[in-house]
Design a protein around this motif. Structure first.
Motif, mmCIF file in Angstrom:
data_model
loop_
_atom_site.group_PDB
_atom_site.id
_atom_site.type_symbol
_atom_site.label_atom_id
_atom_site.label_comp_id
_atom_site.label_asym_id
_atom_site.label_seq_id
_atom_site.Cartn_x
_atom_site.Cartn_y
_atom_site.Cartn_z
ATOM 1 N N ASN A 296 127.622 24.231 12.705
ATOM 2 C CA ASN A 296 129.246 24.491 12.121
ATOM 3 C C ASN A 296 129.534 23.607 12.210
ATOM 4 O OD1 ASN A 296 127.425 27.418 11.915
ATOM 5 N ND2 ASN A 296 127.779 27.247 13.954
ATOM 6 N N ARG A 297 131.385 23.527 11.355
ATOM 7 C CA ARG A 297 132.294 22.738 11.762
ATOM 8 C C ARG A 297 132.828 22.563 12.569
ATOM 9 N NH1 ARG A 297 132.903 18.488 8.341
ATOM 10 N NH2 ARG A 297 132.141 19.309 5.843
ATOM 11 N N ASP A 298 132.330 23.299 13.736
ATOM 12 C CA ASP A 298 133.561 23.253 15.081
ATOM 13 C C ASP A 298 132.311 22.873 16.363
ATOM 14 O OD1 ASP A 298 131.326 24.849 15.290
ATOM 15 O OD2 ASP A 298 132.930 27.281 15.656
ATOM 16 N N GLN A 299 131.297 22.331 16.035
ATOM 17 C CA GLN A 299 130.899 21.404 16.593
ATOM 18 C C GLN A 299 129.306 22.469 17.482
ATOM 19 O OE1 GLN A 299 130.837 18.240 16.962
ATOM 20 N NE2 GLN A 299 132.746 18.665 14.477
ATOM 21 N N LEU B 89 122.725 18.372 20.042
ATOM 22 C CA LEU B 89 122.113 18.636 19.508
ATOM 23 C C LEU B 89 121.809 16.983 19.011
ATOM 24 C CD1 LEU B 89 120.543 21.824 17.552
ATOM 25 C CD2 LEU B 89 118.912 20.093 20.322
ATOM 26 N N LEU B 90 122.069 16.842 17.513
ATOM 27 C CA LEU B 90 123.148 15.959 17.548
ATOM 28 C C LEU B 90 122.709 14.904 17.891
ATOM 29 C CD1 LEU B 90 123.107 14.354 14.422
ATOM 30 C CD2 LEU B 90 125.310 14.328 14.425
ATOM 31 N N HIS B 91 123.640 14.626 18.880
ATOM 32 C CA HIS B 91 124.231 13.308 20.084
ATOM 33 C C HIS B 91 122.989 13.094 21.312
ATOM 34 C CE1 HIS B 91 128.275 12.337 18.256
ATOM 35 N NE2 HIS B 91 128.151 13.605 17.455
ATOM 36 N N ALA B 92 122.331 14.584 21.572
ATOM 37 C CA ALA B 92 121.148 14.514 22.015
ATOM 38 C C ALA B 92 119.764 14.211 21.894
ATOM 39 C CB ALA B 92 121.355 15.266 23.180
ATOM 40 N N LEU B 93 119.873 14.339 20.288
ATOM 41 C CA LEU B 93 118.606 13.635 20.279
ATOM 42 C C LEU B 93 118.639 12.170 19.457
ATOM 43 C CD1 LEU B 93 116.960 17.553 18.797
ATOM 44 C CD2 LEU B 93 116.657 15.829 20.955
ATOM 45 N N ARG B 94 120.006 11.661 19.178
ATOM 46 C CA ARG B 94 119.964 10.619 18.196
ATOM 47 C C ARG B 94 119.609 9.090 18.623
ATOM 48 N NH1 ARG B 94 125.836 9.154 16.336
ATOM 49 N NH2 ARG B 94 125.642 10.852 14.886
ATOM 50 N N PRO C 273 129.526 23.223 21.869
ATOM 51 C CA PRO C 273 129.726 21.482 21.821
ATOM 52 C C PRO C 273 128.923 20.741 23.387
ATOM 53 C CG PRO C 273 131.644 22.577 20.899
ATOM 54 C CD PRO C 273 130.604 23.555 21.842
ATOM 55 N N ASP C 274 128.563 19.682 23.521
ATOM 56 C CA ASP C 274 128.373 19.290 25.148
ATOM 57 C C ASP C 274 129.511 18.695 25.451
ATOM 58 O OD1 ASP C 274 129.668 16.950 23.054
ATOM 59 O OD2 ASP C 274 127.402 15.710 22.888
ATOM 60 N N ASP C 275 129.765 17.958 26.156
ATOM 61 C CA ASP C 275 130.632 17.891 27.701
ATOM 62 C C ASP C 275 132.044 16.962 25.837
ATOM 63 O OD1 ASP C 275 129.667 19.284 29.455
ATOM 64 O OD2 ASP C 275 128.493 17.157 30.486
ATOM 65 N N ALA D 272 134.065 23.240 4.515
ATOM 66 C CA ALA D 272 133.605 24.204 5.250
ATOM 67 C C ALA D 272 132.217 24.493 6.460
ATOM 68 C CB ALA D 272 133.748 25.985 5.066
ATOM 69 N N GLY D 273 131.154 23.860 5.207
ATOM 70 C CA GLY D 273 130.061 23.887 5.883
ATOM 71 C C GLY D 273 129.340 22.103 6.500
ATOM 72 N N VAL D 274 128.492 22.503 6.630
ATOM 73 C CA VAL D 274 127.378 20.917 7.041
ATOM 74 C C VAL D 274 126.574 20.901 5.664
ATOM 75 C CG1 VAL D 274 126.191 20.175 9.102
ATOM 76 C CG2 VAL D 274 128.144 21.323 9.610
ATOM 77 N N GLU D 275 125.834 19.979 5.782
ATOM 78 C CA GLU D 275 125.144 19.492 5.081
ATOM 79 C C GLU D 275 124.141 19.100 6.302
ATOM 80 O OE1 GLU D 275 125.680 15.985 1.720
ATOM 81 O OE2 GLU D 275 127.746 16.502 1.523
ATOM 82 N N LEU D 276 122.605 19.263 4.924
ATOM 83 C CA LEU D 276 121.348 19.481 5.833
ATOM 84 C C LEU D 276 120.222 19.047 5.209
ATOM 85 C CD1 LEU D 276 121.276 22.939 7.726
ATOM 86 C CD2 LEU D 276 122.333 20.916 8.501
ATOM 87 N N PRO D 277 120.020 17.573 5.250
ATOM 88 C CA PRO D 277 119.433 16.534 4.587
ATOM 89 C C PRO D 277 117.636 16.615 5.131
ATOM 90 C CG PRO D 277 120.438 14.788 5.640
ATOM 91 C CD PRO D 277 120.656 16.560 5.955
ATOM 92 N N GLN D 278 117.703 17.652 5.666
ATOM 93 C CA GLN D 278 115.931 17.312 6.511
ATOM 94 C C GLN D 278 115.782 18.334 7.025
ATOM 95 O OE1 GLN D 278 115.889 14.169 8.727
ATOM 96 N NE2 GLN D 278 118.102 14.129 9.685
ATOM 97 N N ARG D 279 114.664 19.086 7.990
ATOM 98 C CA ARG D 279 113.873 19.944 8.793
ATOM 99 C C ARG D 279 114.475 19.016 9.538
ATOM 100 N NH1 ARG D 279 109.631 23.150 6.495
ATOM 101 N NH2 ARG D 279 110.222 24.528 4.965
#
Length: 483
Positions: free
Chosen positions: A232-235, A200-205, A192-194, A69-76
Motif C-alpha cells: 500500500n501507499r502508506d508503506q 518485504l520490498l527492502h528486506a528481500l532486495r 512498515p519496517d524500522d 493512490a495505488g501501487v503498481e505490481l508488475p509481477q508475482r
C-alpha cells in the motif's frame, strides 16, 4: 433521464460519474454512512487489483488519481516452501501490471468525483422494496418512508442485493445460483519496517536479482491454503490468509483449527516461517476480526423492465483472479455504451427496456467465463505456482508472446490487458494451449524450448495440416535452428 442507483460503493460511484457526463439526473441511495465524513478504515476487505480492463472505464483524470493512490505490481513474487523466491512477471512490457489499491481508498476517490460531477447522494437510506418494471424504489430513513420513481433503476447493492430479490419476487424470471466455497479468509497487516519503508520490498532486495527491486503480489502457495501480501501507499502490506474455514479431513489445515495465539504462531512457524518477521503482532491481530466466508453468486438475466443489476449484485466472484472490480467496471462501460447509442438515436428514455435486454445479452457469456476462471485460479495460486514445471511453462508462454504477439497471448494477458470479452479470451487461449500441450508432451521443455516455439508458430500460422509430415517438420525446424 432520471436514474436512481441503489448502493453507494465504488461501482455505483463510477456509474454515477459516467451518467452525469451524459447529463442524466442521478440520485444514489446508500444504507450506510457517508465514508467521506467518517474516519477511513481497512475493514474486512482485501485490496482490489485493477487491470487495464477495468482502468479503461475510468475518465483519464480520475485514472491518474487512482494511480497516485495505488501501487503498481508488475509481477508475482512466489515464496516457496524451501524459502527460495521466484519472480513471475504478469506481462512482457512495463505497461502490463496490476494496480493494487485498498477498497476504501478507491471508494473515497470515486465518491468525491461523483459528488463533484453533480450526482446526489442520500446516505442512511435503506432500500426495502422496488418495482423493477416501473423503476420505483422505497426507502426508510430516520423512521420515514420515501418513494422514488425514475426512468432507470440500477441495483448496485452488493451480494445481498435487495433489488435482485425484488426482481425475482415481482415476476422477473431470474435464475439465481449461489454457493460457498470451502475457503474463507483472514486479513492481516504487515507494518512498515524500522525505517518506515515497505518491509518485504527492502528486506528481500538482492543486487544480483533486478526483479527484487520492484513491487509484486507476494504469494506463499501451500496447496490447501495460501498467504497473499499486497503493498500500500502508506508503506504497509495488506496480507490475506486464504484457507478452508473448517476441515472434514483429519490433519488438513483450516481456520477453525487455529485456536489461541500460540496455535496461530505455531502454524505460521511450521508452514510460513519466512512471513513471521513481517507480522510482529500476528498473535493478537489474527483474532482482531472474524474470518470471512467466500461465495459465488450468479444470476441471469441481469435486468427486468426498467431495472438492471451491476457489479456484485449481478455476479459475485471469488477473488482469485483479481477481476471482480474489473468485471464490475466493465459492466458500467458496456451499459454506458448501450445508453449512449440510444441517446444518439434520440430515444434513451423510451428505449430503456430494450437497452437493458441488449446489456444482458452482451454480458451474460463473459460473466459466466470469469466466474469459472476465478474459481479455477484458486488451485493455480495455492498449488501450481510452487511447481517448477508451472514456472517453466509460464516462461515459455511469455517468451512466445514477446516474439509473436499476433499469434499467441497467455490467458492472463488476454483477461487482464486486452479488450477481448472474457469468454472469447478463454476460447482463444484454450485452442492455443492444446497445441502447446501436445508439443510439450512430445518434446523436453528444458532442452527443446526453441523447437517447441518454432513448431507452434508453424501450426498457428498455417493450421495443423502441414504439407510435410510431423517428423519432416521437426527435422526442418531443427536444421533451421542449427543454421
Amino acid at each position: 433521464m432520471k436514474v436512481i442507483i441503489i448502493g453507494g460503493g465504488p461501482v455505483s460511484c463510477l456509474a454515477a460519474i459516467r451518467l452525469r457526463t451524459r447529463g442524466h439526473e442521478v440520485r444514489v441511495y446508500e444504507r450506510g454512512m457517508n465514508p467521506l465524513s467518517t474516519r477511513p478504515g481497512r475493514g474486512n476487505s482485501f485490496n482490489l487489483t485493477l487491470t487495464e480492463r477495468g482502468l479503461r472505464s475510468l475518465p483519464l483524470a480520475l485514472r491518474d488519481s487512482v494511480y497516485r493512490a495505488g501501487v503498481e505490481l508488475p509481477q508475482r513474487v512466489i515464496h516457496h516452501k524451501d524459502g527460495s523466491l521466484t519472480y513471475q512477471p504478469y506481462g512482457v512490457t512495463t505497461g502490463q501490471h496490476l494496480l493494487s489499491i485498498p477498497r476504501n481508498s478507491l471508494h473515497r476517490l470515486l465518491l468525491a468525483e461523483a459528488k463533484a460531477a453533480g450526482a446526489q447522494f442520500y446516505f442512511d437510506h435503506e432500500c426495502f422494496g422496488a418495482d423493477p418494471r416501473n423503476a420505483t424504489a422505497q426507502f426508510v430513513s430516520c423512521g420515514k418512508v420515501i418513494v422514488e420513481t425514475a426512468d432507470l433503476l440500477i441495483g448496485c447493492d452488493g451480494a445481498n442485493s435487495t433489488v435482485r430479490h425484488e426482481i425475482s419476487r415481482r415476476g422477473g424470471r431470474l435464475d439465481i445460483r449461489q454457493f460457498f466455497i470451502p475457503h474463507g479468509y483472514v486479513e492481516l497487516t504487515m507494518p512498515p519496517d524500522d525505517r518506515g519503508l515497505h518491509s518485504l520490498l527492502h528486506a528481500l532486495r538482492d543486487p544480483m536479482v533486478p526483479e527484487s527491486s520492484s513491487h509484486g503480489l507476494h504469494v506463499w502457495p501451500r496447496e490447501d491454503f495460501m498467504l497473499l501480501a499486497q503493498p500500500n501507499r502508506d508503506q504497509t502490506y495488506t496480507a490475506t490468509l486464504f484457507m478452508p474455514l473448517r476441515s472434514d479431513i483429519q490433519g488438513q489445515p483450516s481456520i477453525e483449527m487455529l485456536r489461541g495465539s500460540a496455535g496461530v504462531v505455531h502454524f505460521f512457524e511450521k508452514h510460513l516461517p519466512d512471513s513471521l518477521a513481517f507480522l510482529p503482532e500476528l498473535d493478537t491481530a489474527f483474532f482482531a476480526g472474524r474470518a470471512s466466508a467466500l461465495r459465488t453468486i450468479a444470476c441471469d438475466p441481469f435486468h427486468h423492465g426498467r431495472t438492471v443489476l451491476l457489479g456484485d449484485a449481478a455476479h459475485t466472484l471469488v477473488p482469485f483472479y483479481g477481476q471482480g472490480i474489473n468485471c464490475s467496471f466493465e459492466d458500467v462501460q458496456v451499459l454506458m455504451s448501450s445508453l449512449e447509442q440510444a441517446d444518439d438515436r434520440g430515444g434513451a428514455i423510451d428505449d430503456v427496456p430494450s437497452v437493458l435486454a441488449r446489456f444482458t445479452q452482451e454480458r451474460s457469456e463473459p460473466v459466466k467465463a470469469i466466474t469459472e476462471l476465478s474459481l479455477a485460479n484458486l488451485r493455480e495460486l495455492s498449488a501450481h505456482t510452487d511447481s517448477k514445471e508451472f514456472h517453466a511453462r509460464n516462461r515459455l508462454e511469455l517468451k512466445l508472446h514477446a516474439r509473436y504477439p499476433e499469434l499467441f497471448a497467455p490467458l492472463y494477458h488476454l483477461v487482464a490487458f486486452s479488450e477481448l470479452p472474457y469468454h472469447l479470451a478463454v476460447d482463444r487461449y484454450t485452442w492455443h494451449r492444446r497445441m502447446l500441450d501436445e508439443l510439450c508432451w512430445q518434446h523436453d521443455l528444458a532442452t527443446d524450448e526453441e523447437v517447441i516455439i518454432r513448431l507452434f508458430v508453424e501450426q498457428a500460422k498455417y493450421g495443423r495440416h502441414q504439407p510435410k509430415s510431423a517428423q519432416e517438420l521437426i527435422v526442418a525446424v531443427r536444421e533451421e535452428l542449427v543454421r
